[in-house]
Scaffold this active site. Structure first.
Site, PDB file in Angstrom:
ATOM      1  CB  CYS A  32       2.263  -2.051  -7.149  1.00  0.00           C
ATOM      2  SG  CYS A  32       1.821  -0.511  -6.322  1.00  0.00           S
TER       3      CYS A  32
ATOM      4  CG  HIS B 287      -2.967  -3.625  -5.108  1.00  0.00           C
ATOM      5  ND1 HIS B 287      -1.853  -4.413  -5.302  1.00  0.00           N
ATOM      6  CD2 HIS B 287      -2.600  -2.360  -5.427  1.00  0.00           C
ATOM      7  CE1 HIS B 287      -0.853  -3.638  -5.716  1.00  0.00           C
ATOM      8  NE2 HIS B 287      -1.283  -2.391  -5.807  1.00  0.00           N
ATOM      9  CD  GLU B 288      -4.998   0.395  -6.328  1.00  0.00           C
ATOM     10  OE1 GLU B 288      -4.282   1.250  -5.751  1.00  0.00           O
ATOM     11  OE2 GLU B 288      -4.577  -0.268  -7.294  1.00  0.00           O
TER      12      GLU B 288
ATOM     13  CG  HIS C  13      -1.477   1.738  -2.374  1.00  0.00           C
ATOM     14  ND1 HIS C  13      -0.101   1.722  -2.257  1.00  0.00           N
ATOM     15  CD2 HIS C  13      -1.759   1.075  -3.516  1.00  0.00           C
ATOM     16  CE1 HIS C  13       0.420   1.063  -3.281  1.00  0.00           C
ATOM     17  NE2 HIS C  13      -0.564   0.655  -4.061  1.00  0.00           N
TER      18      HIS C  13
END
Length: 179
Positions: A101, A143-144, A147
Protein backbone atom coordinates in the site's frame (compact mmCIF):
# COMPACT_ATOMS: atom_id res chain seq x y z
CA UNK A 1 -1.25 18.80 -8.41
CA UNK A 2 -0.95 16.05 -5.86
CA UNK A 3 2.19 14.01 -6.06
CA UNK A 4 3.76 11.03 -4.41
CA UNK A 5 4.75 13.15 -1.39
CA UNK A 6 1.10 14.06 -0.74
CA UNK A 7 0.13 10.42 -0.02
CA UNK A 8 -0.62 10.24 3.69
CA UNK A 9 0.89 7.44 5.74
CA UNK A 10 -0.39 4.91 8.26
CA UNK A 11 -1.07 6.70 11.53
CA UNK A 12 -2.71 9.72 9.90
CA UNK A 13 -6.28 9.74 11.33
CA UNK A 14 -7.72 10.59 7.86
CA UNK A 15 -6.91 6.99 6.78
CA UNK A 16 -9.32 5.71 9.45
CA UNK A 17 -12.32 7.89 8.52
CA UNK A 18 -15.30 6.52 6.63
CA UNK A 19 -15.34 8.55 3.40
CA UNK A 20 -18.25 10.79 2.43
CA UNK A 21 -20.51 10.28 -0.59
CA UNK A 22 -19.57 12.40 -3.62
CA UNK A 23 -22.59 14.61 -4.35
CA UNK A 24 -21.56 16.59 -7.45
CA UNK A 25 -19.33 14.56 -9.77
CA UNK A 26 -19.07 17.39 -12.30
CA UNK A 27 -17.70 19.79 -9.67
CA UNK A 28 -14.37 21.18 -10.90
CA UNK A 29 -12.66 20.14 -7.64
CA UNK A 30 -13.79 16.51 -8.05
CA UNK A 31 -12.66 16.37 -11.69
CA UNK A 32 -9.27 17.85 -10.71
CA UNK A 33 -8.97 15.37 -7.84
CA UNK A 34 -9.57 12.51 -10.31
CA UNK A 35 -6.80 13.80 -12.60
CA UNK A 36 -4.46 14.30 -9.64
CA UNK A 37 -5.10 10.79 -8.30
CA UNK A 38 -4.42 9.25 -11.73
CA UNK A 39 -1.13 11.17 -11.97
CA UNK A 40 -0.18 10.31 -8.38
CA UNK A 41 -0.79 6.56 -8.71
CA UNK A 42 1.32 6.46 -11.90
CA UNK A 43 4.17 8.45 -10.32
CA UNK A 44 4.15 6.20 -7.22
CA UNK A 45 4.17 2.92 -9.22
CA UNK A 46 0.83 1.96 -7.72
CA UNK A 47 -2.04 0.02 -9.29
CA UNK A 48 -4.76 1.85 -7.40
CA UNK A 49 -5.36 4.77 -5.06
CA UNK A 50 -8.28 6.11 -3.06
CA UNK A 51 -9.07 9.75 -2.27
CA UNK A 52 -8.57 9.23 1.51
CA UNK A 53 -4.91 8.43 0.77
CA UNK A 54 -4.38 12.07 -0.23
CA UNK A 55 -6.40 13.27 2.81
CA UNK A 56 -9.63 13.77 0.81
CA UNK A 57 -12.31 11.84 2.67
CA UNK A 58 -14.49 11.16 -0.39
CA UNK A 59 -15.87 7.93 -1.91
CA UNK A 60 -13.61 8.04 -4.96
CA UNK A 61 -11.01 5.51 -6.02
CA UNK A 62 -8.85 4.80 -9.05
CA UNK A 63 -8.11 1.30 -10.37
CA UNK A 64 -5.06 1.57 -12.62
CA UNK A 65 -3.56 -1.88 -13.10
CA UNK A 66 -0.39 -1.98 -15.17
CA UNK A 67 2.96 -3.73 -14.92
CA UNK A 68 5.46 -1.68 -12.93
CA UNK A 69 8.36 -2.08 -10.51
CA UNK A 70 6.06 -2.91 -7.59
CA UNK A 71 3.71 -5.22 -9.56
CA UNK A 72 5.61 -6.59 -12.58
CA UNK A 73 2.86 -9.09 -13.54
CA UNK A 74 -0.12 -6.74 -13.23
CA UNK A 75 -2.54 -6.77 -16.17
CA UNK A 76 -2.72 -3.63 -18.32
CA UNK A 77 -5.84 -1.45 -18.10
CA UNK A 78 -6.81 2.18 -18.48
CA UNK A 79 -6.90 4.06 -15.16
CA UNK A 80 -10.57 4.10 -14.15
CA UNK A 81 -12.15 6.55 -11.72
CA UNK A 82 -14.89 4.92 -9.66
CA UNK A 83 -17.13 7.30 -7.72
CA UNK A 84 -19.41 6.13 -4.90
CA UNK A 85 -18.52 2.49 -5.66
CA UNK A 86 -20.32 -0.47 -4.13
CA UNK A 87 -19.83 -4.22 -4.11
CA UNK A 88 -23.13 -5.70 -5.32
CA UNK A 89 -22.17 -9.36 -4.96
CA UNK A 90 -19.11 -11.55 -4.60
CA UNK A 91 -17.97 -15.12 -5.07
CA UNK A 92 -17.78 -17.48 -2.13
CA UNK A 93 -14.20 -18.24 -3.17
CA UNK A 94 -11.62 -16.27 -1.20
CA UNK A 95 -7.98 -16.21 -2.30
CA UNK A 96 -4.94 -14.95 -0.41
CA UNK A 97 -2.53 -12.72 -2.29
CA UNK A 98 0.33 -10.36 -1.49
CA UNK A 99 -0.56 -6.68 -1.18
CA UNK A 100 1.32 -3.51 -0.48
CA UNK A 101 0.00 0.00 0.00
CA UNK A 102 1.26 3.46 -0.90
CA UNK A 103 0.15 4.58 2.59
CA UNK A 104 1.99 1.70 4.30
CA UNK A 105 5.40 1.84 2.57
CA UNK A 106 7.91 -0.97 2.94
CA UNK A 107 5.47 -3.69 4.07
CA UNK A 108 3.64 -6.47 2.19
CA UNK A 109 0.95 -8.71 3.60
CA UNK A 110 -0.85 -11.86 2.52
CA UNK A 111 -4.49 -10.72 2.34
CA UNK A 112 -7.64 -12.81 1.80
CA UNK A 113 -9.98 -11.28 -0.83
CA UNK A 114 -12.96 -12.43 -2.88
CA UNK A 115 -11.87 -13.97 -6.18
CA UNK A 116 -14.73 -12.35 -8.14
CA UNK A 117 -16.85 -9.32 -7.33
CA UNK A 118 -19.66 -7.51 -9.06
CA UNK A 119 -19.45 -3.77 -8.57
CA UNK A 120 -21.43 -0.66 -9.32
CA UNK A 121 -20.02 2.85 -9.49
CA UNK A 122 -20.52 6.18 -11.20
CA UNK A 123 -17.87 7.13 -13.75
CA UNK A 124 -16.38 10.62 -14.03
CA UNK A 125 -19.01 11.56 -16.65
CA UNK A 126 -21.86 10.75 -14.26
CA UNK A 127 -22.85 7.43 -15.85
CA UNK A 128 -23.74 4.44 -13.67
CA UNK A 129 -21.52 1.45 -14.47
CA UNK A 130 -21.73 -2.21 -13.49
CA UNK A 131 -18.78 -4.54 -13.89
CA UNK A 132 -17.55 -7.94 -12.86
CA UNK A 133 -13.94 -7.94 -11.67
CA UNK A 134 -11.80 -11.01 -11.09
CA UNK A 135 -8.37 -11.96 -9.79
CA UNK A 136 -5.82 -9.13 -9.44
CA UNK A 137 -8.16 -6.33 -10.56
CA UNK A 138 -10.82 -7.52 -8.06
CA UNK A 139 -8.08 -7.45 -5.40
CA UNK A 140 -7.11 -3.86 -6.30
CA UNK A 141 -10.74 -2.74 -6.09
CA UNK A 142 -11.31 -4.40 -2.70
CA UNK A 143 -8.06 -2.91 -1.34
CA UNK A 144 -9.03 0.61 -2.46
CA UNK A 145 -12.64 0.16 -1.35
CA UNK A 146 -11.34 -0.65 2.16
CA UNK A 147 -9.74 2.82 2.23
CA UNK A 148 -13.22 4.33 1.75
CA UNK A 149 -14.33 2.38 4.82
CA UNK A 150 -11.37 3.55 6.92
CA UNK A 151 -9.45 0.28 6.66
CA UNK A 152 -5.97 -0.67 5.46
CA UNK A 153 -4.78 -4.09 4.26
CA UNK A 154 -3.06 -4.75 7.60
CA UNK A 155 -6.54 -4.98 9.16
CA UNK A 156 -7.27 -8.04 7.00
CA UNK A 157 -4.01 -9.95 7.39
CA UNK A 158 -4.81 -13.07 9.43
CA UNK A 159 -1.42 -13.43 11.13
CA UNK A 160 1.62 -11.22 11.65
CA UNK A 161 3.59 -14.14 10.20
CA UNK A 162 1.98 -13.20 6.85
CA UNK A 163 3.78 -9.85 6.76
CA UNK A 164 7.18 -9.09 5.28
CA UNK A 165 9.24 -6.11 4.25
CA UNK A 166 9.19 -4.96 0.64
CA UNK A 167 12.88 -5.97 0.32
CA UNK A 168 12.20 -9.54 1.49
CA UNK A 169 9.12 -9.70 -0.74
CA UNK A 170 11.18 -8.71 -3.80
CA UNK A 171 13.95 -11.21 -2.91
CA UNK A 172 11.75 -14.17 -1.91
CA UNK A 173 8.44 -13.91 -3.74
CA UNK A 174 9.22 -12.00 -6.94
CA UNK A 175 12.50 -13.88 -7.49
CA UNK A 176 10.80 -17.25 -6.82
CA UNK A 177 8.03 -16.43 -9.33
CA UNK A 178 10.60 -15.59 -12.01
CA UNK A 179 12.58 -18.83 -11.58
Amino acid sequence: MTDKSSIIQLGNPKLREKAAWVENIQDEKIQKLIDDLIATVAQANGVGIAAPQVAESLRLLIVASRPNARYPDAPEMQPTAMINPQIISHSTEVVKGWEGCLSVPGIRGLVPRYQTIEIEYTDRNGNLQQQELTDFVARIFQHEYDHLEGMVFLDRVESTEELMTETEYQQRIVKAEKS
